[in-house]
Design a protein around this motif. Structure first.
Motif, PDB file in Angstrom:
ATOM      1  N   LYS A  22       5.735  52.735 -14.133  1.00  0.00           N
ATOM      2  CA  LYS A  22       6.577  53.695 -14.842  1.00  0.00           C
ATOM      3  C   LYS A  22       7.329  54.518 -13.812  1.00  0.00           C
ATOM      4  O   LYS A  22       6.727  55.135 -12.936  1.00  0.00           O
ATOM      5  CB  LYS A  22       5.725  54.610 -15.720  1.00  0.00           C
ATOM      6  CG  LYS A  22       6.541  55.613 -16.510  1.00  0.00           C
ATOM      7  CD  LYS A  22       5.658  56.472 -17.381  1.00  0.00           C
ATOM      8  CE  LYS A  22       6.492  57.468 -18.180  1.00  0.00           C
ATOM      9  NZ  LYS A  22       5.642  58.332 -19.003  1.00  0.00           N
ATOM     10  N   PHE A 119       1.254  46.801 -30.326  1.00  0.00           N
ATOM     11  CA  PHE A 119       1.797  47.289 -29.062  1.00  0.00           C
ATOM     12  C   PHE A 119       3.324  47.304 -29.102  1.00  0.00           C
ATOM     13  O   PHE A 119       3.958  48.291 -28.724  1.00  0.00           O
ATOM     14  CB  PHE A 119       1.291  46.414 -27.912  1.00  0.00           C
ATOM     15  CG  PHE A 119       1.770  46.844 -26.558  1.00  0.00           C
ATOM     16  CD1 PHE A 119       1.164  47.896 -25.900  1.00  0.00           C
ATOM     17  CD2 PHE A 119       2.815  46.187 -25.936  1.00  0.00           C
ATOM     18  CE1 PHE A 119       1.604  48.304 -24.647  1.00  0.00           C
ATOM     19  CE2 PHE A 119       3.260  46.575 -24.677  1.00  0.00           C
ATOM     20  CZ  PHE A 119       2.646  47.640 -24.037  1.00  0.00           C
ATOM     21  N   LYS A 120       3.927  46.219 -29.582  1.00  0.00           N
ATOM     22  CA  LYS A 120       5.387  46.140 -29.685  1.00  0.00           C
ATOM     23  C   LYS A 120       5.922  47.213 -30.628  1.00  0.00           C
ATOM     24  O   LYS A 120       6.945  47.840 -30.356  1.00  0.00           O
ATOM     25  CB  LYS A 120       5.829  44.762 -30.178  1.00  0.00           C
ATOM     26  CG  LYS A 120       5.807  43.695 -29.130  1.00  0.00           C
ATOM     27  CD  LYS A 120       6.320  42.375 -29.678  1.00  0.00           C
ATOM     28  CE  LYS A 120       6.232  41.308 -28.599  1.00  0.00           C
ATOM     29  NZ  LYS A 120       6.779  40.030 -29.049  1.00  0.00           N
ATOM     30  N   ILE A 122       4.557  50.141 -31.430  1.00  0.00           N
ATOM     31  CA  ILE A 122       4.379  51.487 -30.875  1.00  0.00           C
ATOM     32  C   ILE A 122       5.309  51.738 -29.704  1.00  0.00           C
ATOM     33  O   ILE A 122       5.935  52.792 -29.605  1.00  0.00           O
ATOM     34  CB  ILE A 122       2.908  51.698 -30.428  1.00  0.00           C
ATOM     35  CG1 ILE A 122       1.987  51.699 -31.643  1.00  0.00           C
ATOM     36  CG2 ILE A 122       2.752  52.981 -29.631  1.00  0.00           C
ATOM     37  CD1 ILE A 122       0.518  51.643 -31.284  1.00  0.00           C
ATOM     38  N   THR A 123       5.395  50.777 -28.781  1.00  0.00           N
ATOM     39  CA  THR A 123       6.111  50.998 -27.512  1.00  0.00           C
ATOM     40  C   THR A 123       7.568  50.588 -27.546  1.00  0.00           C
ATOM     41  O   THR A 123       8.328  51.003 -26.673  1.00  0.00           O
ATOM     42  CB  THR A 123       5.436  50.211 -26.376  1.00  0.00           C
ATOM     43  OG1 THR A 123       5.558  48.814 -26.640  1.00  0.00           O
ATOM     44  CG2 THR A 123       3.988  50.604 -26.214  1.00  0.00           C
ATOM     45  N   LYS A 124       7.946  49.742 -28.495  1.00  0.00           N
ATOM     46  CA  LYS A 124       9.293  49.168 -28.546  1.00  0.00           C
ATOM     47  C   LYS A 124       9.560  48.243 -27.356  1.00  0.00           C
ATOM     48  O   LYS A 124      10.707  47.901 -27.068  1.00  0.00           O
ATOM     49  CB  LYS A 124      10.378  50.252 -28.614  1.00  0.00           C
ATOM     50  CG  LYS A 124      10.179  51.286 -29.704  1.00  0.00           C
ATOM     51  CD  LYS A 124      10.233  50.684 -31.081  1.00  0.00           C
ATOM     52  CE  LYS A 124      10.194  51.764 -32.150  1.00  0.00           C
ATOM     53  NZ  LYS A 124       9.149  51.618 -33.111  1.00  0.00           N
ATOM     54  N   ILE A 125       8.506  47.844 -26.650  1.00  0.00           N
ATOM     55  CA  ILE A 125       8.636  46.859 -25.574  1.00  0.00           C
ATOM     56  C   ILE A 125       8.572  45.498 -26.237  1.00  0.00           C
ATOM     57  O   ILE A 125       7.535  45.080 -26.747  1.00  0.00           O
ATOM     58  CB  ILE A 125       7.525  47.026 -24.513  1.00  0.00           C
ATOM     59  CG1 ILE A 125       7.677  48.369 -23.798  1.00  0.00           C
ATOM     60  CG2 ILE A 125       7.552  45.872 -23.513  1.00  0.00           C
ATOM     61  CD1 ILE A 125       6.561  48.696 -22.830  1.00  0.00           C
ATOM     62  N   ARG A 134      -1.272  45.339 -21.415  1.00  0.00           N
ATOM     63  CA  ARG A 134      -1.375  46.421 -22.400  1.00  0.00           C
ATOM     64  C   ARG A 134      -2.384  47.470 -21.940  1.00  0.00           C
ATOM     65  O   ARG A 134      -2.145  48.675 -22.090  1.00  0.00           O
ATOM     66  CB  ARG A 134      -1.738  45.855 -23.771  1.00  0.00           C
ATOM     67  CG  ARG A 134      -0.618  44.979 -24.348  1.00  0.00           C
ATOM     68  CD  ARG A 134      -0.838  44.597 -25.790  1.00  0.00           C
ATOM     69  NE  ARG A 134      -1.981  43.744 -26.035  1.00  0.00           N
ATOM     70  CZ  ARG A 134      -1.960  42.425 -26.029  1.00  0.00           C
ATOM     71  NH1 ARG A 134      -0.842  41.765 -25.781  1.00  0.00           N
ATOM     72  NH2 ARG A 134      -3.053  41.731 -26.294  1.00  0.00           N
ATOM     73  N   TYR A 137      -0.758  49.565 -19.275  1.00  0.00           N
ATOM     74  CA  TYR A 137       0.172  50.496 -19.929  1.00  0.00           C
ATOM     75  C   TYR A 137      -0.601  51.691 -20.489  1.00  0.00           C
ATOM     76  O   TYR A 137      -0.169  52.842 -20.337  1.00  0.00           O
ATOM     77  CB  TYR A 137       0.915  49.765 -21.039  1.00  0.00           C
ATOM     78  CG  TYR A 137       1.829  50.661 -21.855  1.00  0.00           C
ATOM     79  CD1 TYR A 137       3.176  50.786 -21.510  1.00  0.00           C
ATOM     80  CD2 TYR A 137       1.360  51.381 -22.952  1.00  0.00           C
ATOM     81  CE1 TYR A 137       4.020  51.607 -22.244  1.00  0.00           C
ATOM     82  CE2 TYR A 137       2.191  52.198 -23.673  1.00  0.00           C
ATOM     83  CZ  TYR A 137       3.515  52.310 -23.314  1.00  0.00           C
ATOM     84  OH  TYR A 137       4.347  53.138 -24.051  1.00  0.00           O
ATOM     85  N   HIS A 141      -0.496  56.118 -19.755  1.00  0.00           N
ATOM     86  CA  HIS A 141      -0.236  57.047 -20.863  1.00  0.00           C
ATOM     87  C   HIS A 141      -1.490  57.797 -21.303  1.00  0.00           C
ATOM     88  O   HIS A 141      -1.489  58.468 -22.323  1.00  0.00           O
ATOM     89  CB  HIS A 141       0.403  56.305 -22.039  1.00  0.00           C
ATOM     90  CG  HIS A 141       1.821  55.940 -21.755  1.00  0.00           C
ATOM     91  ND1 HIS A 141       2.166  54.762 -21.143  1.00  0.00           N
ATOM     92  CD2 HIS A 141       2.968  56.632 -21.938  1.00  0.00           C
ATOM     93  CE1 HIS A 141       3.480  54.735 -20.977  1.00  0.00           C
ATOM     94  NE2 HIS A 141       3.983  55.843 -21.438  1.00  0.00           N
TER      95      HIS A 141
END
Length: 143
Positions: A22, A119-120, A122-125, A134, A137, A141
């Motif tokens: 990050k 995960f997708k 929540i994170t928009k990744i 994951r 990540y 956070h």
């Protein structure tokens, strides 16, 4: 020019560790072998990047007894062997960070696992991820 600041999460694994980087709000996810991890961290450091590395420390759990209830002794021995190898990889990563003098913290893992679809959401990744990525990540956070 101010040096870039990175927060890096690492979920150790014997083959390829999950890594989340990050920097300035941008996040990238990777799977790196041990020496790829060393090279990349060393290169960032040589470039003057300020870092804080968070390593998932599975060996901090009070009990690391992993087994399948109806599994044979051989299956459970293999699970135990793999768990121990992952823990040793994590300890070697910490040793590497100390050698490179990179600020780091070892974080006790949570039992929370996030499936890819959630995960997708929540994170928009919107790339394919694995559990190690994951988990890395989640480290950066504080989850």
């Amino acid at each position: 020019m101010k040096p870039k600041k990175f927060i890096i999460g690492i979920d150790p694994d014997t083959e390829k560790s999950g890594v989340a980087l990050k920097c300035e709000g941008n996040i990238t996810l990777h799977n790196w072998r041990f020496f790829d991890l060393y090279d990349n961290l060393n290169n960032l450091q040589e470039d003057g990047v300020k870092m804080l590395v968070l390593v998932e420390g599975g060996w901090l759990n009070k009990s690391n007894w992993h087994k399948k209830e109806k599994g044979s002794a051989a299956i459970n021995a293999k699970i135990g062997s793999h768990t121990g190898a992952n823990h040793e990889t994590g300890k070697k990563i910490v040793e590497m960070l100390e050698y490179l003098k990179i600020p780091h913290r070892v974080i006790k893992p949570t039992k929370t696992k996030i499936k890819a679809k959630l995960f997708k959401m929540i994170t928009k990744i919107d790339v394919r991820t694995n559990q190690e990525q994951r988990d890395a990540y989640m480290l950066i956070h504080g989850l």
